[in-house]
Design a protein around this motif. Structure first.
Motif, short mmCIF file in Angstrom:
data_model
loop_
_atom_site.label_atom_id
_atom_site.label_comp_id
_atom_site.label_asym_id
_atom_site.label_seq_id
_atom_site.Cartn_x
_atom_site.Cartn_y
_atom_site.Cartn_z
N ILE A 112 -10.62 5.66 -15.28
CA ILE A 112 -11.57 6.75 -15.57
C ILE A 112 -11.76 6.93 -17.06
N SER A 113 -10.67 6.72 -17.81
CA SER A 113 -10.74 6.86 -19.26
C SER A 113 -9.68 5.90 -19.80
N LYS A 114 -9.33 6.05 -21.05
CA LYS A 114 -8.37 5.12 -21.63
C LYS A 114 -7.09 5.06 -20.80
N ILE A 115 -6.61 6.22 -20.37
CA ILE A 115 -5.33 6.25 -19.65
C ILE A 115 -5.44 6.75 -18.22
N LEU A 116 -6.38 7.66 -17.96
CA LEU A 116 -6.51 8.19 -16.59
C LEU A 116 -7.01 7.12 -15.64
N GLU A 117 -6.39 7.06 -14.47
CA GLU A 117 -6.83 6.09 -13.47
C GLU A 117 -6.85 6.75 -12.10
N GLU A 118 -7.70 6.21 -11.24
CA GLU A 118 -7.78 6.72 -9.88
C GLU A 118 -7.71 5.52 -8.96
N PHE A 119 -6.98 5.65 -7.85
CA PHE A 119 -7.01 4.56 -6.88
C PHE A 119 -6.63 5.11 -5.51
N ASP A 120 -6.95 4.34 -4.48
CA ASP A 120 -6.51 4.69 -3.14
C ASP A 120 -5.30 3.84 -2.81
N VAL A 121 -4.53 4.32 -1.87
CA VAL A 121 -3.38 3.55 -1.44
C VAL A 121 -3.57 3.26 0.04
N GLU A 122 -3.39 1.99 0.39
CA GLU A 122 -3.62 1.59 1.76
C GLU A 122 -2.35 1.01 2.33
N GLU A 123 -2.02 1.40 3.55
CA GLU A 123 -0.92 0.71 4.22
C GLU A 123 -1.48 -0.58 4.79
N GLN A 124 -0.82 -1.69 4.52
CA GLN A 124 -1.28 -2.98 5.03
C GLN A 124 -0.10 -3.73 5.62
N SER A 125 -0.41 -4.69 6.49
CA SER A 125 0.67 -5.53 6.97
C SER A 125 1.04 -6.49 5.86
N SER A 126 2.30 -6.92 5.83
CA SER A 126 2.73 -7.79 4.74
C SER A 126 2.01 -9.14 4.79
N THR A 127 1.50 -9.52 5.98
CA THR A 127 0.77 -10.80 6.06
C THR A 127 -0.52 -10.73 5.24
N MET A 128 -1.12 -9.54 5.15
CA MET A 128 -2.34 -9.41 4.32
C MET A 128 -2.03 -9.69 2.85
N LEU A 129 -0.84 -9.23 2.43
CA LEU A 129 -0.43 -9.46 1.04
C LEU A 129 -0.20 -10.97 0.82
N GLU A 130 0.47 -11.60 1.77
CA GLU A 130 0.74 -13.04 1.66
C GLU A 130 -0.55 -13.84 1.69
N HIS A 131 -1.52 -13.30 2.38
CA HIS A 131 -2.81 -13.95 2.46
C HIS A 131 -3.53 -13.90 1.10
N ARG A 132 -3.46 -12.73 0.46
CA ARG A 132 -4.10 -12.59 -0.85
C ARG A 132 -3.37 -13.38 -1.93
N PHE A 133 -2.04 -13.45 -1.80
CA PHE A 133 -1.22 -14.17 -2.79
C PHE A 133 -0.33 -15.15 -2.04
N PRO A 134 -0.80 -16.37 -1.86
CA PRO A 134 -0.03 -17.33 -1.04
C PRO A 134 1.37 -17.59 -1.59
N ASN A 135 1.61 -17.31 -2.88
CA ASN A 135 2.96 -17.56 -3.40
C ASN A 135 3.89 -16.35 -3.30
N ILE A 136 3.44 -15.26 -2.66
CA ILE A 136 4.37 -14.16 -2.36
C ILE A 136 4.94 -14.39 -0.97
N LYS A 137 6.26 -14.41 -0.88
CA LYS A 137 6.91 -14.53 0.42
C LYS A 137 7.58 -13.20 0.73
N VAL A 138 7.15 -12.55 1.82
CA VAL A 138 7.71 -11.24 2.16
C VAL A 138 8.91 -11.43 3.10
#
Length: 500
Positions: free
Chosen positions: A56-82
């Motif tokens: 939003i500005s130099k330091i202020l930030e806004e984001f949403d937080v989503e619960e996801q299955s760990s497979t989605m994370l592995e899908h986005r980053f193939p080198n992360i092993k959960v």
């Protein structure tokens, strides 16, 4: 004879914890070292991912937080092993963690992001609910559908939101401070918001009143009491959206606040009957408080001698860092709040072990306008910065302190108002040597500025004020504003034009 210690080069980057800090750290490392496996060890099958990130500005930030299955994370980053398991033990001398399923993982660098768990006012009582994650929020909703009266204990973000969102159920809210939301607000801001709690009607706009005063007494350091995390990860500011928080009664909102008190004792229905104690009815509109004839499943005695019966109790009294499995056999330096102490590179006191998020306690020479609070924004920033430090150190590079630690900046929503907190917004640690300037339009906006020696040290902005960027800059550059005096908050002066 002991087995020879494996050289750490064999190890991997290992991150413990599937909350915001851990996931952000693992994602950063995965981006930085695309050809290396990054291990993310988490006890929960779902992880928390940052989405819709906006600076939003130099330091202020806004984001949403989503619960996801760990497979989605592995899908986005193939080198992360959960690895879906809790940690049983850390053997820091062997650079190794042992998971609950008895597997060993050798690390070259380890980042502990195991979060924090709620301090429950009373362990093991079925009538005491701690709200810390989606599961407990849903359990709470289930209990609420049957409830005629509940009691909320605590004064952090979750307690604030609950009080506002619950309908059709009497709420008795016990806080140990003089005013609600002590972690986030002073009495003035609390008053501004309380009027919204109590009245549903839209109020006529009142002319801006600007006042200036110095504070009464020393404010206690604000401690964040809202984020808690046991196995599931912590809830954030919109956790109650999509949950229908309605009790059994037909009215919309009925709240009674008991201030400056804590829980003295909790009685079951039977204990209460045997002790022949008396409990109070819900303090209503000017009717005298009488003895309650209704029989409740649980009774709470407060330190102000009042006793109330209710269907259940919500404990929202803050968090303790989740350090338990890591302390045994390791000589960590631990902070007063129970967190693992980290230096300005997120290093704990043990070699190659870092920590980020709720589990850690910042122990470097802090900027005069930054303080640690266990909030999602800080978990994200720390996880990101810890990954940067781990990467730099393993490649022998140096890294500068991240800019987000220069100024405390947090944006959230309370009671449907946008709330921006900057710097020492509650004059934390400034002693009595400061003054406050206020501008308030009832039902619309509340602006408070903390000044010291003509310089802006902090601010609270409630409503759509559009001042966050200007104030952020004024706090960062520590310009002397004495010559502006009261004009600083004059609604007829466009302050942005002054300082662009």
């Amino acid at each position: 004879m002991e087995a020879a210690r494996p050289p750490p080069t064999e190890g991997k980057f290992v991150v413990v914890g599937g909350g915001i800090a851990g996931v952000t750290c693992a994602e950063q490392l995965a981006t930085h070292f695309p050809s290396e496996d990054i291990l993310l060890v988490t006890a929960s099958p779902v992880i928390k991912a940052v989405t819709n990130f906006k600076q939003i500005s130099k330091i202020l930030e806004e984001f949403d937080v989503e619960e996801q299955s760990s497979t989605m994370l592995e899908h986005r980053f193939p080198n992360i092993k959960v690895i879906e398991s809790g940690v049983k033990q850390l053997k820091s001398e062997d650079h190794c963690i042992i998971t609950e399923d008895d597997n060993q993982h050798i690390y070259k660098k380890l980042c502990l992001c195991a979060g924090a768990k709620p301090k429950l006012i009373c362990e093991g009582n079925p009538y005491v609910l701690g709200i810390r994650d989606t599961d407990s929020a849903q359990e709470f909703q289930k209990q609420l559908t049957k409830a005629k009266r509940i009691m909320i204990i605590g004064n952090g973000g979750i307690a604030l939101e609950l009080a506002y969102e619950i309908e059709g159920c009497e709420v008795i809210w016990a806080i140990k401070d003089k005013a609600i939301g002590n972690t986030f607000f002073d009495a003035g801001a609390a008053e501004f918001l309380t009027s919204k709690l109590i009245s549903e009607k839209s109020e006529a706009k009142i002319v801006h009143k600007r006042t200036r005063y110095t504070t009464e007494g020393r404010k206690k350091e604000a401690r964040n009491k809202s984020k808690a995390d046991n196995v599931g990860s912590a809830l954030g500011p919109d956790w109650h959206e999509g949950l229908n928080l309605k009790g059994t009664k037909q009215f919309s909102r009925k709240i009674h606040i008991e201030t400056m008190c804590e829980v003295k004792k909790i009685y079951s229905r039977d204990e209460f009957r045997i002790l022949k104690k008396k409990s109070f009815t819900f303090p209503g509109d000017h009717k005298s408080v009488t003895t309650d004839t209704e029989i409740w499943p649980v009774y709470v005695e407060l330190t102000n001698e009042k006793i109330y019966g209710c269907d259940f109790i919500v404990s929202a009294t803050g968090v303790t860092p989740n350090v338990e499995p890591f302390l045994h056999g390791n000589s960590f330096d631990v902070g007063e709040d129970g967190g693992l102490k980290v230096d300005d590179h997120m290093h704990t006191s043990l070699p190659d072990v870092y920590a980020a998020g709720d589990i850690c306690t910042t122990s470097w020479q802090l900027s005069p306008v930054w303080q640690q609070m266990r909030l999602w924004t800080q978990a994200r920033q720390m996880g990101w910065y810890a990954a940067k430090c781990m990467a730099a150190e393993s490649s022998g590079d140096s890294v500068d302190m991240d800019f987000s630690f220069e100024l405390f900046a947090h944006v959230t929503k309370f009671f449907n108002y946008k709330v921006v907190l900057l710097g020492k917004y509650n004059a934390q640690g400034l002693g009595s040597d400061h003054e406050l300037m206020l501008r308030c339009t009832k039902g619309q906006e509340y602006i408070k500025v903390v000044m010291q020696n003509g310089r802006m040290m902090g601010a609270v902005l409630i409503g759509e004020t559009d001042l966050e960027e200007t104030f952020e800059n004024l706090i960062l550059n520590q310009m002397n504003l004495s010559s502006y005096g009261e004009d600083l908050l004059d609604p007829n002066i466009d302050i942005e034009d002054y300082f662009d």
